[in-house]
Design a protein around this motif. Structure first.
Motif, PDB file in Angstrom:
ATOM      1  N   VAL A   1       0.659  -1.142  -0.031  1.00 24.03           N
ATOM      2  CA  VAL A   1       0.012  -0.215   0.008  1.00 24.03           C
ATOM      3  C   VAL A   1       0.941   1.315   0.069  1.00 24.03           C
ATOM      4  N   GLY A   2       1.976   1.063   0.909  1.00 25.04           N
ATOM      5  CA  GLY A   2       2.822   2.438   0.884  1.00 25.04           C
ATOM      6  C   GLY A   2       3.365   2.704  -0.453  1.00 25.04           C
ATOM      7  N   ASN A   3       3.897   1.632  -1.141  1.00 21.64           N
ATOM      8  CA  ASN A   3       4.759   1.607  -2.645  1.00 21.64           C
ATOM      9  C   ASN A   3       3.539   2.113  -3.582  1.00 21.64           C
ATOM     10  N   SER A   4       2.384   1.441  -3.666  1.00 19.11           N
ATOM     11  CA  SER A   4       1.201   2.180  -4.585  1.00 19.11           C
ATOM     12  C   SER A   4       0.936   3.687  -4.150  1.00 19.11           C
ATOM     13  N   GLN A   5       0.960   4.034  -3.151  1.00 19.81           N
ATOM     14  CA  GLN A   5       0.593   5.211  -2.674  1.00 19.81           C
ATOM     15  C   GLN A   5       1.423   6.307  -3.316  1.00 19.81           C
ATOM     16  N   ARG A   6       2.832   5.944  -2.977  1.00 15.94           N
ATOM     17  CA  ARG A   6       3.998   6.610  -3.324  1.00 15.94           C
ATOM     18  C   ARG A   6       3.859   6.613  -5.099  1.00 15.94           C
ATOM     19  N   SER A   7       3.390   5.796  -5.544  1.00 18.58           N
ATOM     20  CA  SER A   7       3.506   5.703  -6.970  1.00 18.58           C
ATOM     21  C   SER A   7       2.204   6.532  -7.717  1.00 18.58           C
ATOM     22  N   VAL A   8       1.154   6.499  -6.944  1.00 22.61           N
ATOM     23  CA  VAL A   8      -0.016   7.432  -7.436  1.00 22.61           C
ATOM     24  C   VAL A   8       0.527   8.953  -6.853  1.00 22.61           C
ATOM     25  N   THR A   9       1.024   9.223  -5.945  1.00 20.52           N
ATOM     26  CA  THR A   9       1.498  10.528  -5.518  1.00 20.52           C
ATOM     27  C   THR A   9       2.434  10.888  -6.444  1.00 20.52           C
ATOM     28  N   GLY A  10       3.343  10.256  -7.115  1.00 14.10           N
ATOM     29  CA  GLY A  10       4.331  10.627  -8.075  1.00 14.10           C
ATOM     30  C   GLY A  10       3.731  10.799  -9.367  1.00 14.10           C
ATOM     31  N   GLU A  11       2.735  10.092  -9.751  1.00  8.19           N
ATOM     32  CA  GLU A  11       2.221  10.444 -10.864  1.00  8.19           C
ATOM     33  C   GLU A  11       1.237  11.293 -10.940  1.00  8.19           C
TER      34      GLU A  11
ATOM     35  N   LYS B   1      -7.906  14.133   0.889  1.00  8.77           N
ATOM     36  CA  LYS B   1      -8.256  12.769   0.660  1.00  8.77           C
ATOM     37  C   LYS B   1      -7.292  11.813   1.150  1.00  8.77           C
ATOM     38  N   PHE B   2      -6.137  12.190   1.137  1.00  8.60           N
ATOM     39  CA  PHE B   2      -4.802  11.234   1.127  1.00  8.60           C
ATOM     40  C   PHE B   2      -4.535  11.442   2.516  1.00  8.60           C
ATOM     41  N   ALA B   3      -4.910  12.304   3.476  1.00  9.30           N
ATOM     42  CA  ALA B   3      -4.147  12.890   4.691  1.00  9.30           C
ATOM     43  C   ALA B   3      -2.773  12.933   4.517  1.00  9.30           C
ATOM     44  N   SER B   4      -2.371  13.852   3.457  1.00 13.44           N
ATOM     45  CA  SER B   4      -0.977  14.145   3.377  1.00 13.44           C
ATOM     46  C   SER B   4      -1.009  15.732   3.340  1.00 13.44           C
ATOM     47  N   GLU B   5       0.633  15.855   3.102  1.00 18.51           N
ATOM     48  CA  GLU B   5       0.801  17.406   3.066  1.00 18.51           C
ATOM     49  C   GLU B   5       1.784  17.551   1.677  1.00 18.51           C
ATOM     50  N   HIS B   6       1.763  16.428   0.925  1.00 19.19           N
ATOM     51  CA  HIS B   6       2.317  16.725  -0.382  1.00 19.19           C
ATOM     52  C   HIS B   6       1.978  17.935  -1.267  1.00 19.19           C
ATOM     53  N   GLY B   7       0.395  18.081  -1.020  1.00 18.28           N
ATOM     54  CA  GLY B   7      -0.229  19.134  -2.062  1.00 18.28           C
ATOM     55  C   GLY B   7       0.250  20.434  -1.438  1.00 18.28           C
ATOM     56  N   GLN B   8       0.260  20.485  -0.147  1.00 15.87           N
ATOM     57  CA  GLN B   8       0.913  22.057   0.455  1.00 15.87           C
ATOM     58  C   GLN B   8       2.294  22.246  -0.023  1.00 15.87           C
ATOM     59  N   LYS B   9       3.007  21.104   0.099  1.00 18.10           N
ATOM     60  CA  LYS B   9       4.564  21.119  -0.300  1.00 18.10           C
ATOM     61  C   LYS B   9       4.718  21.598  -1.829  1.00 18.10           C
ATOM     62  N   TRP B  10       3.948  20.834  -2.713  1.00 17.23           N
ATOM     63  CA  TRP B  10       3.918  21.247  -4.131  1.00 17.23           C
ATOM     64  C   TRP B  10       3.412  22.728  -4.364  1.00 17.23           C
ATOM     65  N   ARG B  11       2.426  23.083  -3.614  1.00 13.67           N
ATOM     66  CA  ARG B  11       1.758  24.420  -3.904  1.00 13.67           C
ATOM     67  C   ARG B  11       3.118  25.365  -3.508  1.00 13.67           C
ATOM     68  N   ASN B  12       3.796  25.157  -2.361  1.00  9.67           N
ATOM     69  CA  ASN B  12       4.694  26.130  -1.807  1.00  9.67           C
ATOM     70  C   ASN B  12       6.196  26.238  -2.816  1.00  9.67           C
ATOM     71  N   GLU B  13       6.465  24.955  -3.327  1.00 10.86           N
ATOM     72  CA  GLU B  13       7.505  24.852  -4.013  1.00 10.86           C
ATOM     73  C   GLU B  13       7.409  25.096  -5.621  1.00 10.86           C
ATOM     74  N   ARG B  14       6.097  24.873  -6.094  1.00  9.76           N
ATOM     75  CA  ARG B  14       5.965  24.885  -7.627  1.00  9.76           C
ATOM     76  C   ARG B  14       5.158  26.083  -7.984  1.00  9.76           C
ATOM     77  N   LEU B  15       3.910  25.817  -7.424  1.00 11.25           N
ATOM     78  CA  LEU B  15       2.895  26.710  -7.698  1.00 11.25           C
ATOM     79  C   LEU B  15       3.204  28.107  -7.196  1.00 11.25           C
ATOM     80  N   ASP B  16       3.680  28.443  -6.135  1.00  9.54           N
ATOM     81  CA  ASP B  16       3.843  29.933  -5.603  1.00  9.54           C
ATOM     82  C   ASP B  16       5.045  30.393  -6.178  1.00  9.54           C
ATOM     83  N   THR B  17       6.004  29.640  -6.959  1.00 14.79           N
ATOM     84  CA  THR B  17       6.916  30.225  -7.615  1.00 14.79           C
ATOM     85  C   THR B  17       6.696  30.239  -9.167  1.00 14.79           C
ATOM     86  N   SER B  18       5.526  29.937  -9.425  1.00 16.59           N
ATOM     87  CA  SER B  18       5.221  29.663 -10.962  1.00 16.59           C
ATOM     88  C   SER B  18       4.770  31.368 -11.496  1.00 16.59           C
TER      89      SER B  18
END
Length: 182
Positions: free
Chosen positions: A3-13, A113-130
C-alpha cells in the motif's frame, strides 16, 4: 508495504501530471503576455506620434522619421485595437487567477483525501514560484498603460475612455472552480 509503494506511485504520477499541466498553463500565459507586450510597444510608438500631431476628425496625421512624409492613420482603428488588447488582457488576468485558484483547490483536495501534506509542499515549491503567482500585477500594469493611452486618444476625456474600455461581466457559472465535498 504494498500500500505504501502504491500510494507513492500514485502520488508521483499525480504531481507529475500537475507539473505538466502547470507548465502548459505557464507557457500559454507567458506567450499571451509576450504578445501583449509587443502590441503595447506598437501602440507606444503610435501614442508618441498621435499625441504630437493634429487630430482632424477621425483621422490623425502621424509624423514619421522624415518630417516631410506624413501618414494618415485612422483613429477608430487604433481605438478598436486598444480595446481588443485591453479586453484580452482582462481575460488573461482572469485565466491566471482562475488557474492559480484551481491548482490550489486540487492540491488541497488531494491533501484532504490522502491525509498528506504533499499538496501543500507542491503548492509552496512549484505553484507559488510559478508565473501564475509571481506575475500577478503584469496584466493590470499593462491595462493601466492602455487606459492612459485611450484617455489620450479620447482627447483627455477619462469618462469616455473608460466607457470604451469597459470589460463585460463574465458569467460566474462558466468559470467556477468550486467542488462539492463527497
Amino acid at each position: 508495504h504494498f500500500v505504501g509503494n502504491s500510494q507513492r506511485s500514485v502520488t508521483g504520477e499525480f504531481f507529475t501530471c500537475c507539473e505538466e499541466e502547470l507548465n502548459k498553463v505557464n507557457l500559454f500565459y507567458s506567450e499571451k503576455l509576450s504578445e501583449a507586450h509587443y502590441r503595447l510597444e506598437t501602440f507606444g510608438i503610435v501614442a508618441q506620434d498621435v499625441s504630437g500631431s493634429k487630430v482632424q476628425g477621425d483621422n490623425c496625421v502621424i509624423r514619421t522619421s522624415s518630417t516631410i512624409k506624413r501618414k494618415n492613420t485612422n483613429i477608430k482603428q487604433i481605438k478598436l485595437a486598444v480595446c481588443e488588447l485591453y479586453l484580452s488582457l482582462a481575460y488573461l488576468q482572469k485565466y491566471q487567477e482562475f488557474n492559480y485558484k484551481c491548482f490550489c483547490k486540487i492540491t488541497i483536495k488531494y491533501d484532504s483525501k490522502f491525509a498528506s501534506e504533499h499538496g501543500q509542499k507542491w503548492r509552496n515549491e512549484r505553484l507559488d514560484t510559478s508565473l501564475l503567482n509571481t506575475d500577478r500585477g503584469k496584466c493590470e500594469h499593462l491595462r493601466s498603460k492602455l487606459e492612459t493611452f485611450m484617455i489620450q486618444l479620447e482627447g483627455g476625456d477619462k469618462l469616455r475612455a473608460m466607457k470604451r474600455l469597459e470589460v463585460p461581466a463574465m458569467d460566474k457559472t462558466l468559470v467556477s472552480c468550486e467542488y462539492a465535498p463527497e
